[in-house]
Design a protein around this motif. Structure first.
Motif, PDB file in Angstrom:
ATOM      1  N   VAL A 190       0.840  -1.208   0.000  1.00 29.85           N
ATOM      2  CA  VAL A 190       0.000   0.000   0.000  1.00 29.85           C
ATOM      3  C   VAL A 190       0.867   1.247   0.000  1.00 29.85           C
ATOM      4  O   VAL A 190       0.492   2.261  -0.595  1.00 29.85           O
ATOM      5  N   ALA A 191       2.035   1.164   0.637  1.00 23.74           N
ATOM      6  CA  ALA A 191       2.924   2.328   0.614  1.00 23.74           C
ATOM      7  C   ALA A 191       3.336   2.636  -0.821  1.00 23.74           C
ATOM      8  O   ALA A 191       3.316   3.789  -1.256  1.00 23.74           O
TER       9      ALA A 191
ATOM     10  N   LEU B  43       1.684   1.897  -3.545  1.00 27.63           N
ATOM     11  CA  LEU B  43       0.515   2.414  -4.271  1.00 27.63           C
ATOM     12  C   LEU B  43       0.256   3.874  -3.896  1.00 27.63           C
ATOM     13  O   LEU B  43      -0.004   4.720  -4.751  1.00 27.63           O
ATOM     14  N   ARG B  44       0.331   4.186  -2.608  1.00 22.33           N
ATOM     15  CA  ARG B  44       0.063   5.560  -2.168  1.00 22.33           C
ATOM     16  C   ARG B  44       1.135   6.513  -2.688  1.00 22.33           C
ATOM     17  O   ARG B  44       0.830   7.627  -3.090  1.00 22.33           O
ATOM     18  N   ASN B  45       2.392   6.054  -2.644  1.00 21.02           N
ATOM     19  CA  ASN B  45       3.448   6.931  -3.137  1.00 21.02           C
ATOM     20  C   ASN B  45       3.270   7.241  -4.615  1.00 21.02           C
ATOM     21  O   ASN B  45       3.743   8.254  -5.107  1.00 21.02           O
TER      22      ASN B  45
ATOM     23  N   GLY C 266       0.434   7.930  -5.728  1.00 21.76           N
ATOM     24  CA  GLY C 266      -0.742   8.800  -5.772  1.00 21.76           C
ATOM     25  C   GLY C 266      -2.067   8.057  -5.768  1.00 21.76           C
ATOM     26  O   GLY C 266      -3.116   8.664  -5.939  1.00 21.76           O
ATOM     27  N   LEU C 267      -2.032   6.736  -5.585  1.00 24.28           N
ATOM     28  CA  LEU C 267      -3.276   5.969  -5.611  1.00 24.28           C
ATOM     29  C   LEU C 267      -3.836   5.832  -4.190  1.00 24.28           C
ATOM     30  O   LEU C 267      -3.104   5.922  -3.202  1.00 24.28           O
ATOM     31  N   ARG C 268      -5.135   5.625  -4.108  1.00 20.94           N
ATOM     32  CA  ARG C 268      -5.793   5.437  -2.825  1.00 20.94           C
ATOM     33  C   ARG C 268      -5.777   3.955  -2.493  1.00 20.94           C
ATOM     34  O   ARG C 268      -6.281   3.145  -3.280  1.00 20.94           O
ATOM     35  N   ALA C 269      -5.194   3.586  -1.374  1.00 23.08           N
ATOM     36  CA  ALA C 269      -5.017   2.167  -1.096  1.00 23.08           C
ATOM     37  C   ALA C 269      -5.013   1.886   0.395  1.00 23.08           C
ATOM     38  O   ALA C 269      -4.622   2.726   1.193  1.00 23.08           O
TER      39      ALA C 269
END
Lengths: 490, 490
Positions: free
Chosen positions: A396-397, A399-401, A403-406
């Motif tokens: 998830v880190a 994905l978030r880095n 710019g995605l919501r995860a």
């Protein structure tokens, strides 16, 4: 356990007439208010946020005459400060703020305010005791240029939030013209004037024939009850109805017609002059009569208006709860009120302002499909092995880095079906799966949940085979593959 | 006039302990909260907005034992609904919302909420009875992965709003370790445990020596009053102080040290295990020990925490009101509380969450120069001829259509000096002037008010001549010239 029996469990209930707002209900409103604030800001209006609590004395209208304040507000007695109450609108606090800070504030003072207000009224369907208002007012400007500016700003606001030109109309009237008509009708008694005002305000509901009856001898209403009339003579009624129906094909002709109705009344002519000035100003600002027009049928109930009044109406049709077509109707209104600050200072301060019905405008945007579509949830990384939480968190880190919501599934991971049900409830477009086998091989499974749902609903076996909704990719390609799927469903 | 004498004018005053927020105070807070909401959203948290009003029964903590509720909340008796009160935080409403809607909400439920809360307390300097909170909580997740996630999210949040890495530290502790230490100390009495907890929470204020005195026989405070001590034995005090000062140069060593202190306590070892897991998870999420660390000195007063507790501290120095250097201190804190929902449903629901002190974080951003710089007002178009208001409105329309913030002066235009004073009060960078002569020649005067103020303050006559702060341009060049001046001052 014995302890708990002593005091019974509290009920988990909002108080009557209050409600909770979840997810998009909150963010869609916030986004709309932010756009509105942007328009107001560009017009030179400054934000103001006063507290929810005012002294009952400052709110005024609801002053206690007995032990506790009348109906209408939520009020309580403070040990030191006497009666306090929750604000019931944003105008009364503005009057207090302006009176209190007038030496530091610029003159004129343009301000906007947005936030909840509270009414201690019987709740009903769709009628809550806490709701949002969004106001813009100019205090200290006597010129109707201030009114024209607010009409222009209201037009910009509606278009900016997503009501296109042609779907709304800002209708402007002037209380002075109405007063001129009342004068010509020979009515000077305040109570009778108020009765006429309240009656013609019902024009949209009961139509011309209804208004004629109510101004005259009275009328049987839909329920069969007889409503007493105001008792006017036929010629008086003609004048009143003539006023409400004075709108013509353009502002010039409407103003001509109003001139015929008010006869010799000075205040009436003053009112027409002001309307002309407003028309000039808004057209010099670039607005046309499919955006802002003079319409004498706009009365607006509140007694305190003293000059121009205006209302924003949405003109597109919707179906009401009974399946009948009707126009969406009013979403904002306001006008000039010159006496509010006087209560505090003794000096009359001219003011004009508009209030947007936040919930109605949101409903309109939903109706137009501008908001309220299906909201995409976050990518859900499932947990196959609870002792490898760090691996899942790392995903998830990543994905978030990007710019995605995860998010990682944080419930009990034992039952994998529950995890997919959770992803479904969250509206997740994608689920990521990495079991021990995948971990060993350095890959992850990526499930396209949107395609999966579609296939489950209506695919033939062939289609099912041709369109796999689950992909195995190297761990290093996780972000790229998820992004690819998300782009596909944009 | 006679009428006004009867009821004296109301005072234009906010109730004691409440205040008004103007312009940038409102918008800067809104912008910060919007950034925070963006981070929370990316982590999969959903917005929740409950009403300001709850039943006193649902709020719980402040249940009335006599006629009206105890101090602490603003409460009143509703005719139908019994006692109602303004919420005093965002956690109690979350417990009620979760209990009420648990069948529709996803499990776990990640939610964020931001908004005002109210406390019926004696106001003091900088201490208000209405203030903002901004919370994020995960309900229904027993795993400390939920705690780790919130610490990570808090770190992201601080960096996103403008507190750079190195200027903050998220310090994590665990109540279970503390309980383990208390066990090892041989304390089982709840009241005594609470007293120890409250005392070691004062470590920052009174230092090690002070805490030792307070845990032992007592201590003379700064005012000369004697504060009774908890009455512990020397070895007990050593353990307690050992716990608070257990932080070492890295998490591994800190955890080792904690292991020494808790001896055989099962709950203590469980707590250390949880802290280890949190360390693993945040480092797999990519956080380093200059962002998130284990620090046993974090106790956090509230009795209801049951596991991990965390606090975000800003580490840069500021000068306090007495001119002494000190660290900025805590801006957010939270932890795991597993029993809040149980009040309603009888079932324990694990939950963990953080609350950001909105006003303190705003103050920190101001301290860092991230917000609160000089705010530029709108371009002001002055009114030289009140009958040509349409011309002036057309100018602001041109400026606004070009995306600039602009307004016409709407006060009495008679005294031109007042118009320039108004522009000054508004912080306007530019004033536009078009008298009859300019109108005839098709030009406008554009005054650079920022340069003008600078020249007025410190220019020599030569500089004054070389740098005219007023320009005459064709009306058609109005927008371009204004933009040029604004760009110059960016």
């Amino acid at each position: 356990m014995a302890k708990e029996k002593k005091s019974p469990r509290p009920k988990a209930q909002t108080p009557k007439g209050f409600r909770d707002y979840f997810g998009p209900e909150v963010t869609e409103r916030a986004e709309m208010l932010q756009i509105i604030a942007g328009v107001y800001h560009q017009y030179g209006f400054e934000a103001l946020e006063s507290a929810a609590v005012e002294t009952v004395e400052a709110l005024g209208k609801f002053l206690p005459d007995v032990d506790r304040p009348n109906e209408g507000v939520f009020a309580w007695q403070d040990e030191d400060d006497g009666w306090m109450a929750l604000r019931y609108d944003l105008t009364a606090p503005l009057a207090r703020v302006y009176a209190q800070h007038r030496n530091e504030l610029p003159l004129p003072y343009r301000r906007y305010a947005m936030g909840p207000v509270w009414r201690n009224e019987k709740p009903g369907p769709g009628r809550y005791r806490q709701f949002y208002q969004c106001d813009a007012d100019t205090v200290g400007a006597a010129s109707v240029a201030a009114d024209a500016e607010i009409c222009a700003m209201l037009s910009d606001t509606l278009e900016k939030v997503g009501i296109p030109r042609g779907d709304y109309l800002i209708r402007v009237n002037n209380r002075k013209v109405l007063n001129g008509v009342l004068e010509t009708m020979g009515l000077s008694d305040d109570a009778q004037r108020d009765a006429v005002l309240r009656t013609i305000d019902k024009f949209d509901k009961v139509g011309e024939a209804g208004v004629r009856e109510l101004l005259g001898k009275g009328r049987l209403d839909a329920s069969g009850a007889f409503i007493d009339g105001v008792g006017l003579a036929e010629e008086q009624i003609d004048l009143a109805v003539g006023f409400v129906t004075a709108r013509r094909e353009n502002d010039t002709k409407t103003l001509e017609r109003l001139g015929e109705l008010i006869g010799e009344s000075d205040v009436g002519h003053e009112g027409i002059g002001e309307l002309m000035e407003i028309c000039d100003l808004v057209s010099s600002l670039g607005y046309d009569d499919d955006q802002i027009i003079v319409d004498p049928s706009v009365v607006r109930g509140l007694g305190y208006y003293t000059g121009p009044v205006y209302e924003a109406e949405l003109t597109f049709e919707i179906f009401d709860e009974k399946g009948r077509k009707r126009q969406f109707g009013s979403v904002a209104g306001g006008g000039r009120y010159d006496d509010l600050v006087k209560r505090f200072t003794g000096q009359a301060v001219p003011a004009t302002g508009v209030s947007i019905g936040v919930d109605r405008l949101l409903a309109a945007l939903r109706e137009k499909g501008r908001i309220g579509g299906a909201v995409q949830g976050p990518v859900v990384v499932t947990v196959m092995d609870r002792y490898r939480m760090a691996d899942y968190q790392a995903m998830v880190a990543d994905l978030r880095n990007a710019g995605l919501r995860a998010e990682v599934y944080l419930g009990n991971p034992k039952n994998f079906g529950n995890q997919l049900k959770y992803a479904d409830k969250r509206g997740s477009p994608v689920a990521v799966i990495e079991g021990g086998d995948e971990k060993e091989r350095g890959v992850v499974q990526i499930k396209d949940l949107i395609l999966g749902a579609k296939l489950a609903a209506d695919a033939s076996l062939e289609e099912w085979k041709d369109h796999p909704s689950q992909y195995e990719v190297p761990r290093g390609d996780l972000v790229a593959k998820v992004r690819e799927i998300l782009d596909l469903h944009k």
